[in-house]
Enzyme design. Structure first.
Site, PDB file in Angstrom:
ATOM      1  N   CYS A 177      -3.862  28.923  33.174  1.00 53.37           N
ATOM      2  CA  CYS A 177      -4.654  28.221  32.162  1.00 53.37           C
ATOM      3  C   CYS A 177      -6.130  28.210  32.567  1.00 53.37           C
ATOM      4  CB  CYS A 177      -4.080  26.837  31.903  1.00 53.37           C
ATOM      5  SG  CYS A 177      -4.505  26.275  30.260  1.00 53.37           S
ATOM      6  N   HIS A 230       1.407  27.857  30.418  1.00 56.88           N
ATOM      7  CA  HIS A 230       1.877  27.138  31.612  1.00 56.88           C
ATOM      8  C   HIS A 230       3.314  27.516  31.969  1.00 56.88           C
ATOM      9  CE1 HIS A 230      -1.518  24.377  32.117  1.00 56.88           C
ATOM     10  NE2 HIS A 230      -1.624  24.440  30.811  1.00 56.88           N
ATOM     11  N   GLU A 277       4.780  27.116  34.602  1.00 57.34           N
ATOM     12  CA  GLU A 277       5.394  26.151  35.538  1.00 57.34           C
ATOM     13  C   GLU A 277       6.310  25.145  34.838  1.00 57.34           C
ATOM     14  OE1 GLU A 277       2.232  26.212  34.650  1.00 57.34           O
ATOM     15  OE2 GLU A 277       1.304  24.219  34.635  1.00 57.34           O
TER      16      GLU A 277
HETATM   17  N1  GLN Z   1      -9.916  23.058  30.314  1.00 60.92           N
HETATM   18  C1  GLN Z   1      -9.352  24.268  29.812  1.00 60.92           C
HETATM   19  C2  GLN Z   1      -9.158  24.207  28.300  1.00 60.92           C
HETATM   20  O1  GLN Z   1      -9.155  23.160  27.713  1.00 60.92           O
HETATM   21  C3  GLN Z   1      -8.063  24.599  30.519  1.00 60.92           C
HETATM   22  C4  GLN Z   1      -6.954  23.611  30.257  1.00 60.92           C
HETATM   23  C5  GLN Z   1      -5.820  23.708  31.238  1.00 60.92           C
HETATM   24  O2  GLN Z   1      -5.962  24.299  32.313  1.00 60.92           O
HETATM   25  N2  GLN Z   1      -4.688  23.128  30.918  1.00 60.92           N
HETATM   26  O3  GLN Z   1      -8.988  25.219  27.681  1.00 60.92           O
END
Ligand code: GLN
Length: 535
Positions: free
Chosen positions: A382, A508, A510
């Site tokens: 992410c 994600h 995970e």
């Molecule tokens: N801050 C980034 C976004 O909003 C990544 C978010 C995250 O890593 N869950 O896109």
């Protein structure tokens, strides 16, 4: 008739109520029963989405995009329970619903009260979450500690389950602490007090799970039994495990906790099978080799913030019979004038986790840069993927001030930014991509080979995206865009050419990894890390 097991906690928080509840779920599933895990959080927030990682650890996201308490991650790793917005109940949701009904005139002018209106809504939410023919037992973990003001309506609703459904269908498991005081003596008094607190509200626990440094001696168990009225065989030692929380179902089974639960609820086992789980614990206890995996993040001092990521790395270790040494590195430290080759001198793989906000970003960029130039396996998740794109733009395209508009709104090179249609919405919330969606992987890429498929479903929780206007130039300079969404072609994953193992994903993975089914990306990352020989 379905059965209901309530798991409460006493004395203090963080004793492992989630692990206790989910370990009971694990054992019942291994007896062939259908279970459903439910978490009650007595706070007033409607969901965990807005809560600070400092206060509340990781936000776990379900397929349907609900932002929940991290205990749902424990349920997902130990059991096959379905998990959706129904499985996470908060005081905020209950009151919101009851007040809405009151405004709509649904109570026909009656006085709206905690008992019965709030408690009825709690019971109805529990029934809704445990609905389904496949469900034999619902396990409801009541967050907080008995004695907290906030949890009283939930405990009252739990008490009413006995009244409504009969004692034989409801079980109370209470987790408590047996602390060790100076001189090494174990003390039962806090347990006596917390059981008394439960009794005051009409709940007599059927089973006590006692957290203690070591196995409780018979004498101690007799004493606890005498003071609490809990049968001796139903007092279980949850002593400190040496290797992993995945041992807990097995130590409970050794003390017959599963048989006691089945017996008390008059449920029939379809035959216990713990082989799979046992083999996971065996691998964790006797791994072959070991690797050092660096996590470069910003909430490094808190254990719970990257919970699912840490667990998924361990799962990758299980799949490769490899011991994992997690090396937690504070990204901000890497922004100082230090020698990175020293910091990463014995590191086999680098992982950059998700996150929000500017702090530590440049340190993460440094780590990614080092991994790229030194052929260290690198996994960006992410925010981690966004950092990989920013690093590439800064150092390969030589646009040194490239950034995400999340961190530098006025950057001349917004390689990560909000989509145009999101921009006006920014302060109004609701702009997050949340929950499961489908991504399409490009043939011949590393990620496509790992999944063995062109089409994958993964969960998202982010707001910013790779700006499509940079893709062509980045691609020409060697960054591989390996995955996209179908309709609007948003970037879902990237990798570097001429590098042994590099993957950045906007989603994600995970949240989908379990010890029984380690996620293929983590399995592959750990395998690559075992092959990376540092100088
Ligand atoms: N801050 C980034 C976004 O909003 C990544 C978010 C995250 O890593 N869950 O896109």
């Amino acid at each position: 008739m379905k059965r209901y097991i309530f798991v409460t906690g006493g004395v203090c928080s963080s004793l492992g109520k989630g692990i206790t509840a989910t370990s009971i779920g694990n054992l019942l599933e291994n007896h062939g029963l259908g279970i459903r895990m439910i978490k009650i959080d007595p706070y007033l927030n409607v969901d965990a989405g807005t809560m600070s990682p400092y206060q509340h650890g990781e936000v776990y996201v379900t397929d349907d995009g609900t932002e929940t308490d991290l205990d749902l991650g424990n349920y997902a790793r130990f059991t096959k329970s379905e998990l959706s917005k129904l499985n996470s109940i908060t005081t905020g949701q209950i009151y919101q619903k009851v007040i809405k009904m009151e405004r709509e005139g649904q109570f026909l002018g009656r006085t709206v009260q905690v008992i019965p209106h709030i408690t009825d809504e709690i019971k109805s939410r529990i029934f809704q979450a445990s609905d389904g023919e496949d469900v034999d037992v619902a396990i409801i973990e009541v967050g907080g500690t008995v004695g907290d003001i906030e949890s009283i309506p939930f405990l009252e609703a739990a008490r009413q389950f006995i009244h409504d459904l009969g004692k034989e269908n409801v079980l109370f498991v209470h987790l408590t602490l047996i602390p060790e005081v100076a001189g090494g003596e174990l003390k039962t008094k806090p347990t006596q007090h917390s059981v008394n607190k439960l009794r005051e509200i009409g709940i007599q626990p059927d089973i006590l799970v006692c957290r203690s440094p070591e196995f409780l001696e018979k004498e101690m168990v007799s004493k606890i039994s005498l003071f609490t009225n809990v049968e001796e065989n139903s007092i279980i030692s949850a002593y400190d495990v040496k290797t992993s929380v995945y041992e807990v179902p097995l130590i409970f089974h050794d003390q017959n906790l599963d048989s006691i639960v089945l017996d008390k609820l008059k449920l029939k086992s379809k035959g216990i099978d713990l082989k799979e789980w046992q083999s996971i614990v065996d691998i964790l206890k006797n791994p072959g080799n070991s690797v050092n995996i660096a996590i470069v993040g910003k909430y490094i001092n808190l254990n719970d913030t990257y919970k699912s990521i840490y667990e998924s790395i361990y799962h990758g270790g299980i799949a490769n019979r490899t011991k994992i040494n997690l090396v937690k590195i504070d990204a901000e430290e890497l922004e100082k004038d230090i020698d990175l080759s020293k910091i990463f001198s014995n590191i086999n793989g680098i992982l950059i986790p998700g996150g929000f906000g500017q702090r530590g970003i440049n340190g993460m960029v440094e780590a990614v840069h080092f991994a790229r130039l030194n052929n260290i396996p690198c996994f960006g998740i992410c925010l981690g993927m966004q950092v990989m794109v920013i690093e590439y733009t800064r150092n390969v395209l030589k646009l040194k001030t490239a950034d995400s508009t999340e961190f530098t709104p006025e950057t001349p090179y917004p390689v990560i930014s909000l989509l145009e249609e999101q921009q006006g919405l920014r302060t109004m919330g609701g702009t997050m991509r949340l929950g499961k969606s489908i991504s399409f992987l490009q043939k011949g890429t590393l990620i496509q080979k790992i999944y063995g498929s062109d089409k994958i479903g993964e969960r998202h929780r982010h707001r910013y995206e790779v700006s499509n206007s940079y893709i062509e130039e980045l691609e020409k300079s060697g960054l591989i865009f390996s995955g996209f969404t179908k309709d609007n072609n948003l970037v879902e994953s990237v990798e570097w050419n001429n590098h042994p193992w590099s993957i950045g994903v906007q989603f994600h993975p995970e949240f989908l990894s379990t010890p029984v089914n380690p996620h293929p990306l983590f399995t592959s990352f750990i395998k690559a890390s075992t092959e990376h020989l540092y100088e």
